[in-house]
Design a protein around this motif. Sequence first.
Motif, PDB file in Angstrom:
ATOM      1  N   CYS A  83      -3.518  43.930   3.046  1.00 34.30           N
ATOM      2  CA  CYS A  83      -3.123  44.161   1.658  1.00 34.30           C
ATOM      3  C   CYS A  83      -4.342  44.432   0.783  1.00 34.30           C
ATOM      4  O   CYS A  83      -4.333  45.333  -0.071  1.00 34.30           O
ATOM      5  CB  CYS A  83      -2.340  42.949   1.144  1.00 34.30           C
ATOM      6  N   MET A  84      -5.413  43.675   0.984  1.00 38.34           N
ATOM      7  CA  MET A  84      -6.627  43.871   0.193  1.00 38.34           C
ATOM      8  C   MET A  84      -7.301  45.197   0.551  1.00 38.34           C
ATOM      9  O   MET A  84      -7.913  45.843  -0.309  1.00 38.34           O
ATOM     10  CB  MET A  84      -7.583  42.707   0.423  1.00 38.34           C
ATOM     11  N   GLY A  85      -7.192  45.593   1.814  1.00 43.27           N
ATOM     12  CA  GLY A  85      -7.726  46.897   2.195  1.00 43.27           C
ATOM     13  C   GLY A  85      -7.016  48.022   1.466  1.00 43.27           C
ATOM     14  O   GLY A  85      -7.642  48.982   0.996  1.00 43.27           O
ATOM     15  N   ARG A  86      -5.701  47.916   1.354  1.00 43.46           N
ATOM     16  CA  ARG A  86      -4.930  48.930   0.627  1.00 43.46           C
ATOM     17  C   ARG A  86      -5.272  48.890  -0.864  1.00 43.46           C
ATOM     18  O   ARG A  86      -5.389  49.944  -1.515  1.00 43.46           O
ATOM     19  CB  ARG A  86      -3.440  48.688   0.835  1.00 43.46           C
ATOM     20  N   GLN A 301       3.479  53.561  -3.224  1.00 41.71           N
ATOM     21  CA  GLN A 301       2.547  53.934  -2.163  1.00 41.71           C
ATOM     22  C   GLN A 301       2.645  52.858  -1.088  1.00 41.71           C
ATOM     23  O   GLN A 301       2.330  51.695  -1.332  1.00 41.71           O
ATOM     24  CB  GLN A 301       1.114  54.029  -2.692  1.00 41.71           C
ATOM     25  N   LEU A 302       3.087  53.237   0.079  1.00 44.33           N
ATOM     26  CA  LEU A 302       3.297  52.276   1.154  1.00 44.33           C
ATOM     27  C   LEU A 302       2.005  51.558   1.506  1.00 44.33           C
ATOM     28  O   LEU A 302       0.917  52.119   1.393  1.00 44.33           O
ATOM     29  CB  LEU A 302       3.850  52.975   2.390  1.00 44.33           C
ATOM     30  N   LEU A 303       2.141  50.309   1.940  1.00 49.64           N
ATOM     31  CA  LEU A 303       0.960  49.532   2.323  1.00 49.64           C
ATOM     32  C   LEU A 303       0.194  50.242   3.432  1.00 49.64           C
ATOM     33  O   LEU A 303      -1.032  50.375   3.378  1.00 49.64           O
ATOM     34  CB  LEU A 303       1.384  48.132   2.791  1.00 49.64           C
ATOM     35  N   ILE A 304       0.907  50.705   4.452  1.00 51.83           N
ATOM     36  CA  ILE A 304       0.284  51.504   5.516  1.00 51.83           C
ATOM     37  C   ILE A 304       0.974  52.870   5.501  1.00 51.83           C
ATOM     38  O   ILE A 304       2.109  52.987   5.964  1.00 51.83           O
ATOM     39  CB  ILE A 304       0.448  50.856   6.899  1.00 51.83           C
ATOM     40  N   VAL A 433     -11.359  53.747  11.565  1.00 55.17           N
ATOM     41  CA  VAL A 433     -11.686  53.929  10.148  1.00 55.17           C
ATOM     42  C   VAL A 433     -12.223  55.330   9.877  1.00 55.17           C
ATOM     43  O   VAL A 433     -11.807  55.991   8.927  1.00 55.17           O
ATOM     44  CB  VAL A 433     -12.718  52.870   9.695  1.00 55.17           C
ATOM     45  N   GLY A 434     -13.143  55.789  10.719  1.00 52.17           N
ATOM     46  CA  GLY A 434     -13.725  57.106  10.496  1.00 52.17           C
ATOM     47  C   GLY A 434     -12.709  58.220  10.596  1.00 52.17           C
ATOM     48  O   GLY A 434     -12.839  59.255   9.931  1.00 52.17           O
ATOM     49  N   GLY A 442      -9.609  52.032   3.678  1.00 51.51           N
ATOM     50  CA  GLY A 442      -9.542  50.592   3.451  1.00 51.51           C
ATOM     51  C   GLY A 442      -8.401  49.941   4.210  1.00 51.51           C
ATOM     52  O   GLY A 442      -8.581  48.914   4.859  1.00 51.51           O
ATOM     53  N   ILE A 443      -7.206  50.556   4.148  1.00 50.56           N
ATOM     54  CA  ILE A 443      -6.063  49.974   4.845  1.00 50.56           C
ATOM     55  C   ILE A 443      -6.230  50.112   6.352  1.00 50.56           C
ATOM     56  O   ILE A 443      -5.848  49.220   7.117  1.00 50.56           O
ATOM     57  CB  ILE A 443      -4.734  50.621   4.374  1.00 50.56           C
ATOM     58  N   ALA A 444      -6.842  51.218   6.814  1.00 46.59           N
ATOM     59  CA  ALA A 444      -7.090  51.371   8.248  1.00 46.59           C
ATOM     60  C   ALA A 444      -8.014  50.270   8.752  1.00 46.59           C
ATOM     61  O   ALA A 444      -7.772  49.650   9.794  1.00 46.59           O
ATOM     62  CB  ALA A 444      -7.694  52.747   8.543  1.00 46.59           C
ATOM     63  N   SER A 445      -9.065  50.002   7.984  1.00 44.51           N
ATOM     64  CA  SER A 445      -9.981  48.909   8.333  1.00 44.51           C
ATOM     65  C   SER A 445      -9.273  47.561   8.265  1.00 44.51           C
ATOM     66  O   SER A 445      -9.449  46.706   9.140  1.00 44.51           O
ATOM     67  CB  SER A 445     -11.177  48.922   7.382  1.00 44.51           C
ATOM     68  N   GLY A 446      -8.431  47.378   7.238  1.00 44.52           N
ATOM     69  CA  GLY A 446      -7.733  46.108   7.075  1.00 44.52           C
ATOM     70  C   GLY A 446      -6.774  45.804   8.209  1.00 44.52           C
ATOM     71  O   GLY A 446      -6.709  44.677   8.693  1.00 44.52           O
ATOM     72  N   VAL A 447      -6.022  46.819   8.650  1.00 45.29           N
ATOM     73  CA  VAL A 447      -5.079  46.609   9.756  1.00 45.29           C
ATOM     74  C   VAL A 447      -5.835  46.286  11.045  1.00 45.29           C
ATOM     75  O   VAL A 447      -5.446  45.394  11.807  1.00 45.29           O
ATOM     76  CB  VAL A 447      -4.179  47.847   9.944  1.00 45.29           C
ATOM     77  N   ALA A 448      -6.932  47.020  11.285  1.00 45.78           N
ATOM     78  CA  ALA A 448      -7.735  46.750  12.486  1.00 45.78           C
ATOM     79  C   ALA A 448      -8.284  45.326  12.466  1.00 45.78           C
ATOM     80  O   ALA A 448      -8.245  44.608  13.480  1.00 45.78           O
ATOM     81  CB  ALA A 448      -8.876  47.762  12.586  1.00 45.78           C
ATOM     82  N   GLN A 449      -8.770  44.889  11.300  1.00 42.69           N
ATOM     83  CA  GLN A 449      -9.314  43.532  11.191  1.00 42.69           C
ATOM     84  C   GLN A 449      -8.210  42.471  11.296  1.00 42.69           C
ATOM     85  O   GLN A 449      -8.442  41.373  11.799  1.00 42.69           O
ATOM     86  CB  GLN A 449     -10.059  43.366   9.855  1.00 42.69           C
TER      87      GLN A 449
END
Length: 544
Positions: A83-86, A301-304, A433-434, A442-449
């Motif tokens: 959520c914070m990544g998004r 805007q969807l979270l993912i 992420v790249g 941000g959301i891509a990084s957040g989901v991975a983490q």
Amino acid sequence: MAFNKVTLLLKWFGDIRNKCQKSRYQLNVNVGLIFLGCTFDLLNVASMISLIDDLAKTYNISYTTASWSLTSYAVTFAGFIACMGRLGDIVGNSVLFTISCSLFAILSLLCAVMPNFPAFAVFRAIQGICAAGLVPCAYALIPILAPKEKVQTYFSIVSCGFSSTIGLGLIIGGAFAATKIGYRGIFYLTFAVMSVISIVAFFFTYDVERLNKKPEKDQVQTSVKSLDFIGSLIFVAGSILIVVGLTEGGESWNRPVTYVTLIIGIILFFGFFVWNCTYAKIVRGIRCVGIDTSKYFEKVQLLIPVDVLFMKNFIPIVLAFALNNACLFSCLYIIDQYSQYAERDSPLLAGVKLVPLIICMVIGNALCAFESTKLKPRVGVALGFFLALAGSVILIQLHLVKEDVFWKIFFSSQALVGFGVAIFYPYALQIAVGGAPDQSKGIASGVAQTFGQLGIEITFSVMASVLGNINEMKGRTDAVQKFRTGFQNCSYFTVAVGALGFLVTAICIRDIHPPNDDNSDLESSIHRTKIEIDQEKSGSEGEA
């Protein structure tokens, strides 16, 4: 008069920030801040593993209760990181990174001075939310700020912090445990360093994306209002319940608080993906019952974003993040805890035995930084898991060795696991992420983490379940043999996740191509939900 002075002061700060962000050192300074921010976040966590006993003695509580110093942090970190990544994608990753560093510093000081454990645990939980804002935004900033040909190098540099901090945190925590200051030492240290990072980030990092493109203020406010709060709530609740269920499962899987919490969390977690993937149809159904969807639902805007969720390699790579962390932390846990309980070493000495892991991970990251063009990302992640699997296979020979276990088993095992994990991590970040659009990094990084954190929690839950109550076992006459048998069984888990990770990366990951710079494609990715809803609305009107 006072208002004019404040205005002049703010203008002066703004001028200094403009000069800092336009300087030729801007990129290197920001990468350094990202490196230090992520490093001290993880250093704080790793140190607490060695400081749980000291925390229990300070507050006169049980070891199990004191372990909530880690659990409360992990619960909120895993629950809020996506959520914070998004949110970082919407308000600016640099803005959220700077604010998160500042709050993390303040909460570190509060944790150090709390007079009782409940208050300490509450502030640790809030600190986990701040870390959830810090980490995904930090990784998302690298491909935004760095030239494309340098992204892999900078990912490798930042990964060095991850590599060195795990073992170094255990050593520093063990050192503080041997002093009068105890667990408070790591929080005072974190407060000092993160405060410096926050001040420098205010001038070099805050709103640095405007150098490329500066959104209008009204657009930012509209974007925040259009965040998918319903989906975010489902995702956060599901993630938190899964982490709590896994944590409670470490003590017993037969209690309702364990399996009920875990089942509800899993249902919510998968329910979120159903909500996310069928959102356009859900909005159409809401509209059919006579509810006006134009004011909020159609602007969400969807979270993912669907284009990110089904991006090439995204699903297998986030699963690989979970398996990678499970392999690494199970190896780390076995070596550290075996040294303390089976060989009766101090926490400091047990941490020192992990130095080969640190060295090999740093070397692996350095090789990825300087030789990044030699391997394709899919080859890098598969090679990383292959080496980690080889180290895990050595670890399962533990039952055959009774003397010089460090030199005969642990040294070579942690060297291979550390080297493999270090190779995997920067290449995996490049894929997850790249490869994502700039507005969704941000959301891509957040989901991975998030998946990485779930891998850690599953590991600790399995380890605790296999070993049982360590405090009760320590007093038995056959404690050493029981510990050897328990850690031997734990090593099978390390091999299993290593083998599964190798299969996922070798079979499911495909070659990636350079991202398309066409702005129309990017806009299509970001506003896909709105387009789908408009198309369905037009179709329904045509049928009418």
